[in-house]
Design an enzyme around this catalytic site. Structure first.
Site, PDB file in Angstrom:
ATOM      1  CE1 TYR A 163     -15.985  78.734  31.814  1.00  0.00           C
ATOM      2  CE2 TYR A 163     -14.671  77.320  30.384  1.00  0.00           C
ATOM      3  CZ  TYR A 163     -14.792  78.436  31.195  1.00  0.00           C
ATOM      4  OH  TYR A 163     -13.705  79.248  31.385  1.00  0.00           O
ATOM      5  CE  LYS A 167     -15.652  82.049  30.083  1.00  0.00           C
ATOM      6  NZ  LYS A 167     -15.601  83.384  30.717  1.00  0.00           N
TER       7      LYS A 167
END
Length: 245
Positions: A163, A167
């Site tokens: 995750y 990003k």
């Protein structure tokens, strides 16, 4: 009337962002993988008195779905003023850099990174037809390499191999895209709504979804004189909410 597309907008921050933009007079496409859920979201907003909304089926990991959505918007509107790349997944936890399956990392990247690129590239021709297009890439403070290198940062221990790194990659893409579009009226920024209580994190965040959506919407409605190539965070304790990359 200005037109906006928000991916992953049938719930949470995307849904509330759609509410705000529709309230500002935008025609908002509520992008969603499941059209039925998108239609339910539209009906809920219409029940609250908002009328300029429509559900649009778009799966950011499916090229054919993206192309169909782009063609629909082009046929019905001819342009797109705002693209909010909001759809995202966290992946299962924990995410150890030593042991997390590469296939699981790819799955997160397909939505959070590659999906954003495919959607953006598909809709750029329509954004270029707008008077002043806006691209808001919804990111996370967990994508900041600077903050992740600072032991005093409150979220320093929250390292995620899929995750957070997805990003970080999204932030890097935002910088490149903003640079390439620097001589156009299109503004491109990475927007972190902050640690918000949603079903994305089992409602653990301290921020309210309505406030975080307002933060995203703030940067979705900027004009050609607005900032570009920036990383703004709802959690940032800095001037103008700028977050270090």
């Amino acid at each position: 009337m200005k037109t906006a597309l928000i991916t992953g907008a049938n719930k949470s921050i995307g849904f509330e962002t759609a509410r705000i933009l529709a309230g500002h007079g935008y025609f908002v496409y509520i992008g969603c993988r499941d059209l039925a859920k998108g239609q339910q979201a539209v009906e809920q907003l219409k029940a609250d008195g908002l009328t300029t909304l429509e559900a649009l089926q778009i799966d950011v990991t499916d090229k054919a779905s993206i192309e169909a959505a782009q063609q629909y918007v082009e046929q019905n509107n001819g342009k797109l003023d705002v693209l909010v790349n909001n759809a995202g997944i966290s992946g299962s936890l924990p995410q150890s850099a030593e042991t997390f399956e590469v296939s699981a990392i790819r799955e997160v990247y397909d939505t959070n990174f590659f999906g954003v690129i495919e959607v953006t590239q598909a809709f750029l021709p329509l954004l270029k037809k707008a008077e002043a297009g806006v691209i808001a890439n919804v990111t996370s403070g967990l994508g900041s390499l600077t903050l992740h290198s600072d032991p005093s940062w409150p979220y320093y221990p929250y390292k995620t191999a899929a995750y957070g790194t997805s990003k970080s990659a999204l932030n890097a893409y935002t910088i490149v895209l903003a640079y390439e579009l620097r001589d156009t009226p299109i503004r491109v920024n990475a927007i972190d709504p902050g640690y918000t209580a949603t079903d994305f994190n089992n409602h653990q965040g301290p921020l309210k979804v309505e406030d975080s959506a307002a933060f995203v919407a703030k940067y979705a409605v900027i004009g050609a004189d607005g900032p570009t190539g920036k990383f703004f965070s709802h959690d940032a304790q800095t001037e103008n909410n700028e977050c270090p990359w």
